[in-house]
Write an enzyme that holds these catalytic residues in place. Sequence first.
Site, PDB file in Angstrom:
ATOM      1  N   ASP A 129      -7.647  16.270 -48.574  1.00  0.00           N
ATOM      2  CA  ASP A 129      -6.476  16.561 -49.397  1.00  0.00           C
ATOM      3  C   ASP A 129      -5.551  17.487 -48.609  1.00  0.00           C
ATOM      4  OD1 ASP A 129      -4.673  16.940 -51.393  1.00  0.00           O
ATOM      5  OD2 ASP A 129      -6.093  17.752 -52.860  1.00  0.00           O
ATOM      6  N   TYR A 139      25.331  35.149 -51.519  1.00  0.00           N
ATOM      7  CA  TYR A 139      25.127  33.759 -51.111  1.00  0.00           C
ATOM      8  C   TYR A 139      24.706  32.880 -52.270  1.00  0.00           C
ATOM      9  CZ  TYR A 139      25.282  31.740 -46.427  1.00  0.00           C
ATOM     10  OH  TYR A 139      25.679  31.123 -45.283  1.00  0.00           O
ATOM     11  N   ASP A 178      14.238  35.255 -49.650  1.00  0.00           N
ATOM     12  CA  ASP A 178      14.862  35.030 -50.961  1.00  0.00           C
ATOM     13  C   ASP A 178      13.878  34.552 -52.024  1.00  0.00           C
ATOM     14  OD1 ASP A 178      17.578  34.051 -49.039  1.00  0.00           O
ATOM     15  OD2 ASP A 178      17.671  35.688 -50.474  1.00  0.00           O
TER      16      ASP A 178
END
Length: 643
Positions: free
Chosen positions: A586, A386, A302
């Site tokens: 990091d 949805y 999606d």
Amino acid sequence: MTSTLPTSAVGTHPLDPLTADEIAQAVEIVRTEKGLGETWRFANVVLQEPTKDVVLASERGGRCPPRQAFLVLLDNATGHTYEVIVDLTRTQVVAWQQIPGVQPRIMADEMAEGELAVKADPAFQAALAKRGLTVDQVMVDLWSVGHYGFADEEDVRLVRALIWFRETLTDNAYARSVDGLRVWVDLNQMRVWRLEDHTGAPLPPQPGNYAREYIPQWRTDLKPLEIRQPEGPSFMVEGWQVRWQKWQFRVGFTPREGLVLHQITYEDDGRPRSVLYRASLAEMVVPYGDPRAPHYRNNAFDVGEYGVGMLANSLKLGCDCLGEIYYFDATLADSRGRVTVIENAVCMHEEDYGILWKHTNGRINQVEVRRSRRLVVSFITTVDNYEYGIFWYFYQDGSIQFEAKLTGIVLTAAAEPEEQPKYGVLVAPQVNALVHQHFFGMRLDFDLDGVGNSIEEINTVAEPPGPENPQANAFYATTTLLKTEAEAQRLADAHAARYWRIINPNRANALGTPVAYRLIPGENVLPFAHPESSLMKRAGFLAKHLWVTPYDPAEQWPAGPYPNQHPGGEGLPQWTQANRSLVNTDLVVWYNFGHHHIPRPEDWPVMPVAYSGFWMKPDGFFDRNPALDVPPSTPAQSHCCHS
Ligand code: CO
């Protein structure tokens, strides 16, 4: 109620999303400089986010980085895809590169045009007529085709159509799948590429309606419940910057991810302390479990294939929040490069959330109790049938919660009258709601009190019975430093009460231990698709719940930058083959969680919200409960009710 604060100032911070003017300018510059004609589409026009070192340097008083736009272009005439960077300060294209063998995300305009193309197709009309239907009675949803190694699908920009019957415009079409009719659309040509007309199950007999006009009788015992904030909300907004009690962060929005949170800090002793540099939902995958054609292709990415930001709801049309609401608009570009604004795309408000903490000292009858208030920042996206609510919650004790709210209409197939589906659940006569899963891939760029972070896994183990544990009750937590990308590929484990801690080894709390935040899994599951499946090749990142990488601005998307029709192998599984060090560096933490969905009859015809998510909680980040200074609420704010 809507507050009247200004929506957004002109881009003054390097992470502010592009303004309408900047989008128009970027499109105009590239169009003019490259002489782009009518066949070109703008699949993506978004801020080219400056890298972290540049942003942090500019905040320390360094040079402000130039405003740049990142564009993905598609030429329908050739099918070629290009990545472009436009420098808005210098008003010129500074990077132009063809990306071979990829398909950009399916654009919202392509969906609308594709539906019309299907309906205009004579063979499609004939197939409908055979079933006694007309084009006015059907709705056409376009879904990604995935990648299954079929030679004829290579290099064609394809989607496939799901056909639904509706008697009226307000009818719930998802109740009646037109079975057996399979249509593919070539989006570059914008015409039907293939049509297969198989014998299928008949239309299910009943409508599955939920809209107000279909409900014969409302329940009548609901009294008003009002949220009043007579002095307004406790948050302040300046441009995209939000301040709420001790929290500060910047809101961002992209067509792909929707809501993005930048530079989340919590003020401690008058000093803002960094928690997360950037946080977003970076991918979603929804695989279905039915092996039959056409259902085996139901694997929606999606975020990467559709763009949950582009499909965000305008909450102007029906807001779901109570109280004093602040909205951010999303300013985006359509596929023709025109500025399009989703008004009220992001909703922000405060919620009372019950008890924050309490103790009754019964010996002196002293009660100390504080109410919890949380700040909610959210948006809702509609991807065909949805709905996904994407919710971030900030709490007064330093906790951050992410919650996906799943609702809308489950995907169904028509079943034969006597059929008991194996790969689905009957939710109405001859309506087969297919089994599926929803996976959410989070990208969490932690900067815990600075960029030098490490990550640990905590497992709780039972002490074996013996002389050290004579009553067999003992258990304890173990800590393991995850030193490399390979070591940090992990699964959730409820039996070990497993969680992870992001630590800053360079900063100690008052107890002398490194400051830390916990990442605490909620519900989770793994895909049931096998490793050799198309799904797991394309979404290999779903094989683990946790991945950790050293920060690299090029590494944004867990399934790679172009999952649409992609054979797979990109993203996290590829990057982490370098097996880089994760010690005092990091870190970007990738947490994947899944919601498993074997549908229920009660999910029909519209699904009550299902909740799924995880928490991040301070764990020695502070020296004690950071919410001791929340004042007691006055008893006058509530009433006693006696029946
Ligand atoms: Co579901």
